[in-house]
Structure formats: C-alpha cells, structure tokens
Write a protein that holds these residues in place. Sequence first.
Motif, mmCIF file in Angstrom:
data_model
loop_
_atom_site.group_PDB
_atom_site.id
_atom_site.type_symbol
_atom_site.label_atom_id
_atom_site.label_comp_id
_atom_site.label_asym_id
_atom_site.label_seq_id
_atom_site.Cartn_x
_atom_site.Cartn_y
_atom_site.Cartn_z
ATOM 1 N N GLU A 1 0.818 -1.216 0.000
ATOM 2 C CA GLU A 1 0.000 0.000 0.000
ATOM 3 C C GLU A 1 0.854 1.269 0.000
ATOM 4 N N ALA A 2 2.053 1.194 0.605
ATOM 5 C CA ALA A 2 2.953 2.342 0.649
ATOM 6 C C ALA A 2 3.764 2.479 -0.644
ATOM 7 N N GLU A 3 3.479 1.624 -1.626
ATOM 8 C CA GLU A 3 4.159 1.615 -2.921
ATOM 9 C C GLU A 3 5.665 1.438 -2.776
ATOM 10 N N GLU A 4 6.062 0.570 -1.827
ATOM 11 C CA GLU A 4 7.478 0.284 -1.596
ATOM 12 C C GLU A 4 7.914 -1.021 -2.259
ATOM 13 N N VAL A 5 7.002 -1.657 -2.996
ATOM 14 C CA VAL A 5 7.301 -2.942 -3.631
ATOM 15 C C VAL A 5 7.280 -2.774 -5.149
ATOM 16 N N THR A 6 8.333 -3.293 -5.799
ATOM 17 C CA THR A 6 8.313 -3.308 -7.254
ATOM 18 C C THR A 6 8.426 -4.746 -7.743
ATOM 19 N N VAL A 7 7.805 -5.005 -8.880
ATOM 20 C CA VAL A 7 7.904 -6.298 -9.556
ATOM 21 C C VAL A 7 8.479 -6.008 -10.935
ATOM 22 N N ASN A 8 9.633 -6.581 -11.204
ATOM 23 C CA ASN A 8 10.319 -6.361 -12.487
ATOM 24 C C ASN A 8 10.506 -4.870 -12.774
ATOM 25 N N GLY A 9 10.818 -4.105 -11.709
ATOM 26 C CA GLY A 9 11.126 -2.686 -11.869
ATOM 27 C C GLY A 9 9.947 -1.743 -11.866
ATOM 28 N N GLU A 10 8.722 -2.264 -11.739
ATOM 29 C CA GLU A 10 7.539 -1.399 -11.737
ATOM 30 C C GLU A 10 6.807 -1.520 -10.411
ATOM 31 N N VAL A 11 6.367 -0.372 -9.869
ATOM 32 C CA VAL A 11 5.640 -0.374 -8.606
ATOM 33 C C VAL A 11 4.384 -1.227 -8.743
ATOM 34 N N GLU A 12 4.156 -2.096 -7.763
ATOM 35 C CA GLU A 12 2.980 -2.979 -7.777
ATOM 36 C C GLU A 12 2.148 -2.702 -6.530
ATOM 37 N N THR A 13 0.858 -2.452 -6.730
ATOM 38 C CA THR A 13 -0.030 -2.128 -5.611
ATOM 39 C C THR A 13 -1.082 -3.202 -5.367
ATOM 40 N N ARG A 14 -0.986 -4.323 -6.070
ATOM 41 C CA ARG A 14 -1.964 -5.408 -5.900
ATOM 42 C C ARG A 14 -1.319 -6.566 -5.141
ATOM 43 N N ARG A 15 -1.797 -6.812 -3.944
ATOM 44 C CA ARG A 15 -1.254 -7.882 -3.118
ATOM 45 C C ARG A 15 -1.475 -9.241 -3.776
ATOM 46 N N GLY A 16 -2.546 -9.361 -4.563
ATOM 47 C CA GLY A 16 -2.878 -10.622 -5.207
ATOM 48 C C GLY A 16 -2.205 -10.828 -6.552
ATOM 49 N N ARG A 17 -1.313 -9.924 -6.930
ATOM 50 C CA ARG A 17 -0.593 -10.050 -8.213
ATOM 51 C C ARG A 17 0.036 -11.436 -8.306
ATOM 52 N N GLN A 18 -0.200 -12.104 -9.416
ATOM 53 C CA GLN A 18 0.337 -13.445 -9.629
ATOM 54 C C GLN A 18 1.772 -13.339 -10.146
ATOM 55 N N LEU A 19 2.686 -14.009 -9.465
ATOM 56 C CA LEU A 19 4.083 -14.012 -9.881
ATOM 57 C C LEU A 19 4.434 -15.354 -10.510
ATOM 58 N N SER A 20 5.332 -15.322 -11.473
ATOM 59 C CA SER A 20 5.806 -16.535 -12.137
ATOM 60 C C SER A 20 7.320 -16.607 -12.037
ATOM 61 N N ALA A 21 7.878 -17.764 -12.356
ATOM 62 C CA ALA A 21 9.324 -17.961 -12.311
ATOM 63 C C ALA A 21 10.025 -16.868 -13.113
ATOM 64 N N GLY A 22 11.063 -16.289 -12.519
ATOM 65 C CA GLY A 22 11.839 -15.243 -13.190
ATOM 66 C C GLY A 22 11.463 -13.842 -12.753
ATOM 67 N N ASP A 23 10.274 -13.653 -12.174
ATOM 68 C CA ASP A 23 9.885 -12.326 -11.698
ATOM 69 C C ASP A 23 10.798 -11.902 -10.548
#
Length: 75
Positions: free
Chosen positions: A38-60
């Motif tokens: 929620e504080a926008e402190e998390v990035t996935v593959n270099g982009e800020v992610e705000t969805r806790r339920g975002r599905q991650l796959s191998a390599g992310d």
Amino acid sequence: MSEPVRDVPITGEPIRLGQFLKLAGLAEDGAHAKDLIEAEEVTVNGEVETRRGRQLSAGDVVTVGRERGRVSLAH
C-alpha cells in the motif's frame, strides 16, 4: 546500490505477491506485506505494484528497499 538478487524457490506457480514477500523474508507477516504494498514500496520487475494478489511466475524479480528476490521453481 542494490543487494544481489536472491533466488527464492517456490513449489508451484503461480504465487501471489503477498505470499512471496513473506516466503522471501521481505515482509515479516501478511499485515507487513500489505503495508509495504500500500505504501508503494514494492516493485515487480522494476515497476511499482499495488496489488497484493498479483500473480508471480518464475523469473519475476520483487524488490523492497535494497533487497531483491527472484521467483524460482523448486526442483
């Protein structure tokens, strides 16, 4: 400068972002994971992610501060 990327093995794909943060030790628990996202402190593959339920796959690659973890499949 960021820390080296650490491979974090998971037993099956996909895994939700909130679960991965806990598994990788990037968050203490589910509430901490939610707060980081929620504080926008998390990035996935270099982009800020705000969805806790975002599905991650191998390599992310998930980054929190200077720590980084890459989703890898356990053998």
